[in-house]
Motif scaffolding. Structure first.
Motif, PDB file in Angstrom:
ATOM      1  N   ALA A  57       0.805  -1.222   0.000  1.00 25.64           N
ATOM      2  CA  ALA A  57       0.000   0.000   0.000  1.00 25.64           C
ATOM      3  C   ALA A  57       0.835   1.266   0.000  1.00 25.64           C
ATOM      4  N   GLU A  58       2.144   1.159   0.245  1.00 25.90           N
ATOM      5  CA  GLU A  58       2.979   2.365   0.281  1.00 25.90           C
ATOM      6  C   GLU A  58       3.212   2.958  -1.104  1.00 25.90           C
ATOM      7  N   TYR A  59       2.870   2.215  -2.164  1.00 24.75           N
ATOM      8  CA  TYR A  59       3.054   2.711  -3.533  1.00 24.75           C
ATOM      9  C   TYR A  59       1.742   3.253  -4.075  1.00 24.75           C
ATOM     10  N   ASP A  60       1.812   4.411  -4.726  1.00 22.14           N
ATOM     11  CA  ASP A  60       0.615   4.967  -5.355  1.00 22.14           C
ATOM     12  C   ASP A  60       0.634   4.750  -6.868  1.00 22.14           C
ATOM     13  N   TYR A  61       1.458   3.824  -7.324  1.00 20.11           N
ATOM     14  CA  TYR A  61       1.527   3.451  -8.732  1.00 20.11           C
ATOM     15  C   TYR A  61       1.929   1.970  -8.789  1.00 20.11           C
ATOM     16  N   ALA A  62       1.700   1.349  -9.933  1.00 21.50           N
ATOM     17  CA  ALA A  62       2.088  -0.053 -10.098  1.00 21.50           C
ATOM     18  C   ALA A  62       3.610  -0.168 -10.101  1.00 21.50           C
ATOM     19  N   ASN A  63       4.133  -0.939  -9.172  1.00 21.80           N
ATOM     20  CA  ASN A  63       5.594  -1.075  -9.070  1.00 21.80           C
ATOM     21  C   ASN A  63       6.085  -2.491  -9.331  1.00 21.80           C
ATOM     22  N   ILE A  64       5.159  -3.421  -9.643  1.00 24.20           N
ATOM     23  CA  ILE A  64       5.564  -4.779 -10.002  1.00 24.20           C
ATOM     24  C   ILE A  64       4.788  -5.224 -11.243  1.00 24.20           C
ATOM     25  N   GLU A  65       5.408  -6.116 -12.006  1.00 27.80           N
ATOM     26  CA  GLU A  65       4.818  -6.638 -13.241  1.00 27.80           C
ATOM     27  C   GLU A  65       4.859  -8.158 -13.202  1.00 27.80           C
ATOM     28  N   TYR A  66       3.771  -8.784 -13.662  1.00 27.64           N
ATOM     29  CA  TYR A  66       3.690 -10.240 -13.762  1.00 27.64           C
ATOM     30  C   TYR A  66       3.696 -10.671 -15.214  1.00 27.64           C
ATOM     31  N   HIS A  67       4.433 -11.746 -15.479  1.00 29.61           N
ATOM     32  CA  HIS A  67       4.352 -12.497 -16.729  1.00 29.61           C
ATOM     33  C   HIS A  67       3.784 -13.868 -16.353  1.00 29.61           C
ATOM     34  N   VAL A  68       2.582 -14.175 -16.819  1.00 34.41           N
ATOM     35  CA  VAL A  68       1.885 -15.400 -16.420  1.00 34.41           C
ATOM     36  C   VAL A  68       1.790 -16.324 -17.627  1.00 34.41           C
ATOM     37  N   GLN A  69       2.143 -17.597 -17.406  1.00 34.92           N
ATOM     38  CA  GLN A  69       2.238 -18.569 -18.493  1.00 34.92           C
ATOM     39  C   GLN A  69       1.485 -19.850 -18.130  1.00 34.92           C
ATOM     40  N   PRO A  70       0.848 -20.509 -19.098  1.00 33.51           N
ATOM     41  CA  PRO A  70       0.153 -21.770 -18.834  1.00 33.51           C
ATOM     42  C   PRO A  70       1.093 -22.968 -18.971  1.00 33.51           C
ATOM     43  N   LEU A  71       2.214 -22.916 -18.290  1.00 34.04           N
ATOM     44  CA  LEU A  71       3.231 -23.957 -18.385  1.00 34.04           C
ATOM     45  C   LEU A  71       4.156 -23.829 -17.180  1.00 34.04           C
ATOM     46  N   SER A  72       5.034 -24.806 -17.016  1.00 38.02           N
ATOM     47  CA  SER A  72       6.030 -24.729 -15.943  1.00 38.02           C
ATOM     48  C   SER A  72       7.211 -25.626 -16.284  1.00 38.02           C
ATOM     49  N   LEU A  73       8.365 -25.265 -15.774  1.00 39.17           N
ATOM     50  CA  LEU A  73       9.600 -26.044 -15.932  1.00 39.17           C
ATOM     51  C   LEU A  73      10.547 -25.637 -14.821  1.00 39.17           C
ATOM     52  N   ASP A  74      11.582 -26.426 -14.610  1.00 43.57           N
ATOM     53  CA  ASP A  74      12.506 -26.126 -13.517  1.00 43.57           C
ATOM     54  C   ASP A  74      13.363 -24.900 -13.810  1.00 43.57           C
TER      55      ASP A  74
ATOM     56  N   LYS B 257     -10.434 -22.688  -7.476  1.00 44.33           N
ATOM     57  CA  LYS B 257     -11.178 -23.874  -7.921  1.00 44.33           C
ATOM     58  C   LYS B 257     -10.262 -24.917  -8.573  1.00 44.33           C
ATOM     59  N   TYR B 258      -9.072 -24.503  -8.980  1.00 45.32           N
ATOM     60  CA  TYR B 258      -8.115 -25.446  -9.564  1.00 45.32           C
ATOM     61  C   TYR B 258      -7.260 -26.143  -8.499  1.00 45.32           C
ATOM     62  N   GLN B 259      -7.552 -25.885  -7.238  1.00 44.92           N
ATOM     63  CA  GLN B 259      -6.816 -26.473  -6.122  1.00 44.92           C
ATOM     64  C   GLN B 259      -5.305 -26.258  -6.280  1.00 44.92           C
ATOM     65  N   PRO B 260      -4.898 -25.008  -6.432  1.00 47.03           N
ATOM     66  CA  PRO B 260      -3.477 -24.747  -6.697  1.00 47.03           C
ATOM     67  C   PRO B 260      -2.588 -25.145  -5.525  1.00 47.03           C
ATOM     68  N   GLU B 261      -1.473 -25.753  -5.866  1.00 42.28           N
ATOM     69  CA  GLU B 261      -0.446 -26.119  -4.886  1.00 42.28           C
ATOM     70  C   GLU B 261       0.830 -25.385  -5.257  1.00 42.28           C
ATOM     71  N   GLU B 262       1.368 -24.631  -4.321  1.00 43.43           N
ATOM     72  CA  GLU B 262       2.589 -23.878  -4.603  1.00 43.43           C
ATOM     73  C   GLU B 262       3.766 -24.841  -4.679  1.00 43.43           C
ATOM     74  N   TYR B 263       4.039 -25.283  -5.913  1.00 43.73           N
ATOM     75  CA  TYR B 263       5.115 -26.238  -6.160  1.00 43.73           C
ATOM     76  C   TYR B 263       6.483 -25.583  -5.986  1.00 43.73           C
ATOM     77  N   LYS B 264       6.567 -24.328  -6.415  1.00 39.86           N
ATOM     78  CA  LYS B 264       7.808 -23.564  -6.297  1.00 39.86           C
ATOM     79  C   LYS B 264       7.430 -22.110  -6.048  1.00 39.86           C
ATOM     80  N   PRO B 265       7.941 -21.462  -5.032  1.00 33.69           N
ATOM     81  CA  PRO B 265       9.033 -21.890  -4.143  1.00 33.69           C
ATOM     82  C   PRO B 265       8.600 -22.770  -2.969  1.00 33.69           C
ATOM     83  N   GLY B 266       7.337 -22.686  -2.521  1.00 31.08           N
ATOM     84  CA  GLY B 266       6.891 -23.492  -1.393  1.00 31.08           C
ATOM     85  C   GLY B 266       6.462 -22.640  -0.217  1.00 31.08           C
ATOM     86  N   LEU B 267       5.377 -23.026   0.412  1.00 27.91           N
ATOM     87  CA  LEU B 267       4.792 -22.218   1.479  1.00 27.91           C
ATOM     88  C   LEU B 267       5.615 -22.196   2.760  1.00 27.91           C
TER      89      LEU B 267
END
Length: 557
Positions: free
Chosen positions: A373-390, A462-472
């Protein structure tokens, strides 16, 4: 146009020499040679962009870290990454990085350019004055005759220019639901990331034409190929700049190059040499030529032409932190591409329709938001992909998953690019110094928490996401910051190493019109001149910089 394969038996003189046929260089060569009275030489160390994987969008997988198309740099072991070294791709072919990058069209935020104007004292760098330079070469699909532009779209986008911007040619239901989860978490929908405030969620727009990569070689260079006043030397390595005098009275008069089958050749410029070699190549070439920090040059027995301590300093980059979520009940590329039949279907879809996974940019869904909340502008960006690899280059996982990678848009960490010797063939030492400030470590920790909050929203839960990486198991600020160092990777956005500034700024390398301070006849026109990194992907801003510089150069002569 005179090609690389035609013999040049003696030193030639041109009006302008452009070093580097990448994103900035191809545009610059096009604009300067549009006047038939200008004799222009364009020099590229790499070969022609005739490798088929350059043009198939998913081919970036085969172009990055490939000696045919990439310089294959590596960073120094980085303390902020807990001693790790990263691959650091830079394009080595016609089109440069636009031939191997993610094809994502993002300009950044208005505040980025207003800050540049403040730092340089040059109003032409503010957002309102940069916008026309973005639009001048743009060809936006929404302004096509059958496009879906809203009433204000023409105020922000151009049509009929060389640089094609299109929508992605596929959608994934799991990404649609992740976008809805973002909305549930308070992130607004947007139809346009490029109007000065990019906060929101939507699909990236891409630099493609009809399902093919659209690089700057196609966009700008091929249009100029028949001009007799444009000469191209590809597969030609610049050794150093030719200069006359030293100190404030020095002048750049040309370049010395190694040409295939000819050895060392000198080309001279009657007006200007313009470095478009990028945020790694341009400072390296300046330092090899005696323009840079005097102590560094003297350590390598290079005569000092101009002591400019800022050359190679101020390196900035976007470090992404990847979170992988294993999911249930969804189709992802992991499940589609992990069989011969699936791969055959993907290939056939692209062959017949130029769509499907082979038309994919590396990232599909885009999200700009705030890490706290300390930022009054967008300070992070996400790149979201329908895939995963190590890791990049590794095989896809054998279970359905998505990857949400987040980066700090405005890092405060600063790195360096420094030659290791006087040998032009030796790669420079690249030290980004990621996560070297408390501010950057805090944003890294907070952004990982934002990722978890998005994944918990009903539309994605609803997809029952499990944080595979990095881990909770990683929860505290210190744990998350160390984790960021363990798994963070570059998004390949180096900038700032030849930054512009006022004359009274001792670390400024170029003035607000991109002329190298104290060296006549020499400019730098690439991402290295950015005083601060833009809030997003850096290819579109680099083209804007080149458009503006070309206009200045032509007006000055």
């Amino acid at each position: 146009m005179s090609d690389n394969n035609k013999a040049q038996g003696h030193a030639e003189t041109f009006d302008y020499i452009v070093v580097g046929a990448g994103s900035a260089g191809c545009l610059m060569a096009n604009r300067l040679s549009a006047d038939p009275s200008n004799r222009v030489l364009l020099i590229e160390a790499g070969g022609r962009d005739n490798y088929h994987w350059i043009h198939i969008p998913v081919g970036y997988l085969y172009c990055i870290d490939n000696p045919r198309t990439d310089w294959r740099f590596r960073t120094e072991p980085d303390p902020g990454l807990n001693g790790r070294s990263l691959i650091y791709p830079r394009g080595k072919t016609l089109g440069g990085c636009s031939s191997i990058n993610g094809m994502l069209y993002i300009r950044g935020q208005a505040r980025d350019y207003n800050q540049w104007a403040e730092v340089t004292g040059e109003d032409d760098w503010n957002w309102d004055n940069c916008l026309p330079d973005f639009m001048r070469h743009e060809d936006h699909y929404r302004l096509d005759p059958n496009g879906d532009a809203d009433p204000e779209h023409r105020n922000y986008h151009g049509h009929g220019g060389e640089w094609r911007v299109e929508h992605q040619r596929l959608k994934w239901q799991v990404l649609e639901d992740f976008a809805e989860a973002c909305v549930e978490a308070g992130v607004p929908r947007t139809r346009d990331f490029n109007r000065g405030d990019n906060e929101g969620v939507d699909y990236f727009e891409v630099n493609q034409r009809g399902g093919w990569r659209w690089n700057t070689s196609k966009a700008f260079l091929r249009a100029a190929e028949k001009r007799p006043n444009l000469t191209l030397w590809h597969s030609t390595q610049v050794q150093n700049l030719e200069t006359r005098g030293s100190g404030e009275g020095s002048r750049c008069t040309g370049v010395r190059v190694q040409r295939p089958g000819q050895g060392e050749v000198t080309a001279r410029a009657s007006r200007e040499v313009i470095l478009c070699a990028g945020a790694i190549g341009s400072p390296q070439l300046l330092q090899l030529s005696g323009i840079g920090p005097a102590d560094l040059l003297q350590a390598h027995d290079i005569p000092v032409v101009r002591d400019l301590p800022g050359v190679g300093e101020n390196l900035q980059d976007h470090l992404q932190i990847r979170s992988v979520y294993r999911i249930q009940g969804a189709t992802t590329l992991n499940t589609m591409a992990n069989s011969l039949l699936g791969k055959a279907r993907i290939g056939l879809e692209y062959l017949l329709t130029r769509s499907g996974p082979m038309s994919m940019a590396p990232s599909q869904l885009c999200l700009f938001t705030r890490s706290s909340a300390e930022y009054d502008y967008a300070n992070i960006e996400y790149h979201v992909q329908p895939l995963s690899l190590d890791a990049f280059g590794q095989p896809l996982h054998d279970f359905p998953a998505i990857t949400a990678s987040v980066c700090n848009l405005n890092p405060t960490s600063r790195g360096t690019v420094r030659i290791r010797s006087a040998d032009p063939a030796q790669a420079p030492a690249i030290a980004p110094n990621y996560l070297s400030t408390p501010e950057d470590r805090k944003v890294a920790a907070d952004s990982l928490r934002i990722t978890r909050r998005l994944a918990e929203q009903p539309a994605f839960a609803k997809y029952q996401p499990e944080e595979y990486k990095p881990g909770l198991q990683y929860q505290t600020d210190d744990e998350l910051a160390k984790l960021a160092g363990d798994i963070g990777t570059t998004i390949f956005h180096p900038v700032g190493t030849t930054r512009m500034g006022r004359d009274d700024d001792p670390m400024a390398v170029v003035d607000p019109h991109l002329r190298v301070r104290g060296v006549a006849g020499l400019r730098v026109v690439d991402a290295g001149i950015m005083p601060t990194i833009t809030s997003g992907n850096t290819n579109a801003p680099t083209l804007m910089i080149a458009e503006k510089a070309a206009r200045w150069i032509l007006a000055g002569h």
